[in-house]
Design an enzyme around this catalytic site. Structure first.
Site, PDB file in Angstrom:
ATOM      1  N   LYS A   1       0.818  -1.113  -0.147  1.00 39.41           N
ATOM      2  CA  LYS A   1      -0.265   0.322  -0.111  1.00 39.41           C
ATOM      3  C   LYS A   1       0.597   1.277  -0.123  1.00 39.41           C
ATOM      4  O   LYS A   1       1.695   1.703   1.236  1.00 39.41           O
ATOM      5  CB  LYS A   1      -0.513   0.117   0.818  1.00 39.41           C
ATOM      6  CG  LYS A   1      -1.961   0.646   1.240  1.00 39.41           C
ATOM      7  CD  LYS A   1      -1.682   2.068   2.090  1.00 39.41           C
ATOM      8  CE  LYS A   1      -2.823   3.583   2.387  1.00 39.41           C
ATOM      9  NZ  LYS A   1      -1.689   3.911   1.373  1.00 39.41           N
TER      10      LYS A   1
ATOM     11  N   GLU B   1       9.416   1.556  10.414  1.00 40.63           N
ATOM     12  CA  GLU B   1      10.169   2.616  10.746  1.00 40.63           C
ATOM     13  C   GLU B   1       9.448   3.398  10.788  1.00 40.63           C
ATOM     14  O   GLU B   1       9.728   4.078   9.400  1.00 40.63           O
ATOM     15  CB  GLU B   1      10.798   2.717   9.133  1.00 40.63           C
ATOM     16  CG  GLU B   1      12.076   0.746   8.627  1.00 40.63           C
ATOM     17  CD  GLU B   1      12.894   0.356   9.621  1.00 40.63           C
ATOM     18  OE1 GLU B   1      13.759   2.227   9.962  1.00 40.63           O
ATOM     19  OE2 GLU B   1      13.448  -0.505   9.961  1.00 40.63           O
TER      20      GLU B   1
ATOM     21  N   CYS C   1      14.272  10.969   6.425  1.00 40.74           N
ATOM     22  CA  CYS C   1      13.692  10.999   8.025  1.00 40.74           C
ATOM     23  C   CYS C   1      14.981  10.686   9.069  1.00 40.74           C
ATOM     24  O   CYS C   1      15.100  11.032   9.583  1.00 40.74           O
ATOM     25  CB  CYS C   1      13.326   8.968   8.417  1.00 40.74           C
ATOM     26  SG  CYS C   1      14.188   7.486   7.319  1.00 40.74           S
TER      27      CYS C   1
ATOM     28  N   GLU D   1       9.338  17.265  14.439  1.00 36.90           N
ATOM     29  CA  GLU D   1      10.463  16.400  12.601  1.00 36.90           C
ATOM     30  C   GLU D   1       9.318  17.479  11.540  1.00 36.90           C
ATOM     31  O   GLU D   1       8.182  17.262  11.209  1.00 36.90           O
ATOM     32  CB  GLU D   1       9.304  14.887  13.025  1.00 36.90           C
ATOM     33  CG  GLU D   1      10.006  14.096  11.372  1.00 36.90           C
ATOM     34  CD  GLU D   1       9.941  12.935  10.453  1.00 36.90           C
ATOM     35  OE1 GLU D   1       9.124  12.780  10.946  1.00 36.90           O
ATOM     36  OE2 GLU D   1      11.011  12.040  10.103  1.00 36.90           O
TER      37      GLU D   1
END
Ligand code: NAP
Ligand code: MG
Length: 501
Positions: free
Chosen positions: A191, A267, A302, A401
């Protein structure tokens, strides 16, 4: 391969045939409900496709098909050496279709065409090659038990594996999961993120052409809270491997607990500390490399070294260099091969990233370069590289973030303060330290709680090394031979060899 000009890339983009249906059981299918969602390019706002918007019914169908494929052994039952040949053929086809795949990636999520071709497509083909090549060289075990019995420890595929991935490296994040999952004999349902579904569909098409049997690699497109959730809650999905935000990673833990305790690999996010110390001989080099890593892929990374922790004695020189490098990153047409900074993924994310500029000012940091949108006349989504100086680690720009081209600089007075500051975060993905003092390098790399520590470098990359985070940056590791373990169950079989008496 000959490199194309901006004009040739635009011509290719205009002529591109886009497949926007899902791939289930080797067929291109729309959603059972007939629903679609619009894929619009952040490059210039152009319409790309109406993509199938799946619901629970489609997820159920994909899982059923994947289960049937797994059970009849059309892939799971093949010798590893046979799976290797098919996966390597798949890698060859990815290379042969480099320009088309790169174009889909660039148009869909905005990264520069030079990165899509030279980094993304190359790394994706390499990943399928590598796991294909590895799989017929991995042995099972016999345990050193007493001689009356033989205890075999064998690895069996999990069965039906789902992968839910983000949009920043759409094909690459998918391949880090799909390649080891297929190599170990699982059936897979991928997905992709809504913002970047097109390359996943094309990959599944190429997988069929390479000889991966229908039903073994399926792609289901649609909304995360609907399709991702349905996969996470499905009673017949054996493992779910996710890359994305920490918040959604937490949802997947809940889905697993509420359903069948399916295995999870997560992750997640990061706010990576990058420590530049005065004991490093070349401050300018450290700052230059750090800025390149911070602005690479528009900061949508990331592992972006988004918290620069710098010893006060070299602070000024570091910031001067960062500003110089930032000015060399000009957002440009992603289809121009000379562009080094492309578009942000979409309008919503651009708005979210821009909010951090006001936040930085409110909190008392200095916006020393950037802080504004760019190229707005194009209809696309662009942000100038931005540096926040004189920040403290408790500010939102140091804790959250941002996932954009925004770098936060935090001056400190000692190595110990640098380590404490680095660890003062809920994340623990990547980190770095710049020093020529061996003892300090050891002290800092041992002291930082993160899955990756770079010493005097940043973003070194190789498939042979594990990738993943401590703390709320996730559970488990992608890449390397270790990743194969995530996609198998260990089975112990005791065989009595002592006879009846
Ligand atoms: P995201 O919002 O967490 O989405 C990731 C995936 O999860 C998408 O496919 C999304 O589908 C789906 N999803 C969203 N909400 C869901 C829900 N409630 N239930 C189930 N699935 C759901 O992340 P993103 O914005 O795409 O990507 C940025 C994040 O990824 C950052 O936090 C970044 O650090 C992280 N990341 C981590 C790594 C790593 O290796 N550690 C690598 C790359 C990126 P929709 O798109 O349809 O919503
Ligand atoms: Mg999303």
């Amino acid at each position: 391969m000959t490199e194309l000009s901006i004009k040739q890339w635009h011509a290719k983009a205009d002529a591109l045939r886009i497949q926007s249906k899902m791939v289930i059981d080797g067929q291109f299918v729309g959603a059972a409900s007939g629903r679609t969602f619009v894929s619009k390019s952040p490059v210039d706002g152009r319409f790309l496709a109406d993509v199938a918007c799946a619901g629970e019914e489609d997820v159920n169908r994909a899982v059923k098909v994947a289960r049937a494929a797994y059970e009849d052994g059309r892939w799971s039952g093949r010798a590893p050496a046979e799976r290797k040949l098919v996966l390597r053929q798949f890698a060859d086809l990815i290379r042969a279709n480099r320009d088309e795949l790169a174009l889909l990636e660039t148009l869909d999520m905005g990264k520069s065409i030079s990165d899509s071709t030279s980094i993304d497509v190359r790394a994706v083909s390499n990943c399928f090659d590598w796991y294909g090549e590895a799989i017929d060289k991995v042995y099972d075990e016999i345990a050193p038990t007493a001689k009356e019995a033989v205890a075999m420890i064998t690895k069996e595929p999990l069965g039906v594996v789902a992968a839910v991935v983000p949009w920043n490296f759409p094909m690459l994040m998918a391949s880090w999961k799909v390649a080891p999952a297929l190599a170990t004999g699982n059936s897979v349902i991928l997905k992709p993120a809504e913002q970047s579904s097109l390359s996943a569909i094309r990959l599944a098409e190429l997988a069929l052409e390479a000889g991966i049997p229908p039903g073994v690699f399926n792609v289901v497109t649609g909304d995360g809270p609907e399709v991702g959730r349905a996969l996470g809650l499905h009673m017949d999905v054996d493992g779910l491997f996710f890359t994305g935000s920490t918040q959604v990673g937490k949802y997947f833990m809940e889905y697993s607990a509420q359903s069948n305790l399916k295995r999870l690999g997560l992750e997640l996010g990061g706010k990576s500390p990058n420590i530049i110390l005065s004991s490093y001989r070349d401050t300018k080099h450290a700052a230059t490399t750090s800025a390149h890593s911070a602005f690479f892929n528009q900061g949508e990374m990331c592992t972006c070294p988004s918290r620069l922790i710098v010893e006060r004695s070299v602070h000024e020189e570091v910031v001067e260099t960062l500003i110089e490098v930032a000015k060399s990153y000009t957002p440009g047409d992603p289809l121009d091969p000379t562009t080094n900074m492309g578009a942000m993924v979409d309008e919503r994310h651009t708005g979210r990233v821009m909010e951090f500029v006001d936040q930085a000012k409110t909190d008392g940091a200095d916006v020393v370069t950037g802080g504004a949108r760019a190229r707005q006349d194009t209809g696309g989504c662009y942000i100038n590289p931005t540096i926040f100086d004189n920040a403290t680690n408790d500010m939102r720009i140091a804790q959250e973030e941002i996932f954009g081209p925004m770098l936060t600089v935090i001056p400190v007075d000692s190595v110990d303060e640098a380590i404490t500051t680095a660890n003062d975060s809920c994340y623990g993905l990547a980190s770095a330290v710049w020093t020529d003092d061996l003892t300090t390098a050891h002290k800092v790399s041992k002291g930082i709680r993160a899955g990756l520590v770079y010493v005097n470098c940043y973003d070194c990359d190789d498939l042979t090394v594990p990738f993943g985070g401590f703390k709320e940056s996730g559970i488990g590791r992608d890449k390397s031979l270790h990743a194969l373990d995530k996609y198998v169950e260990l089975k112990t079989t005791w065989i009595n060899v002592a006879g009846r008496d």
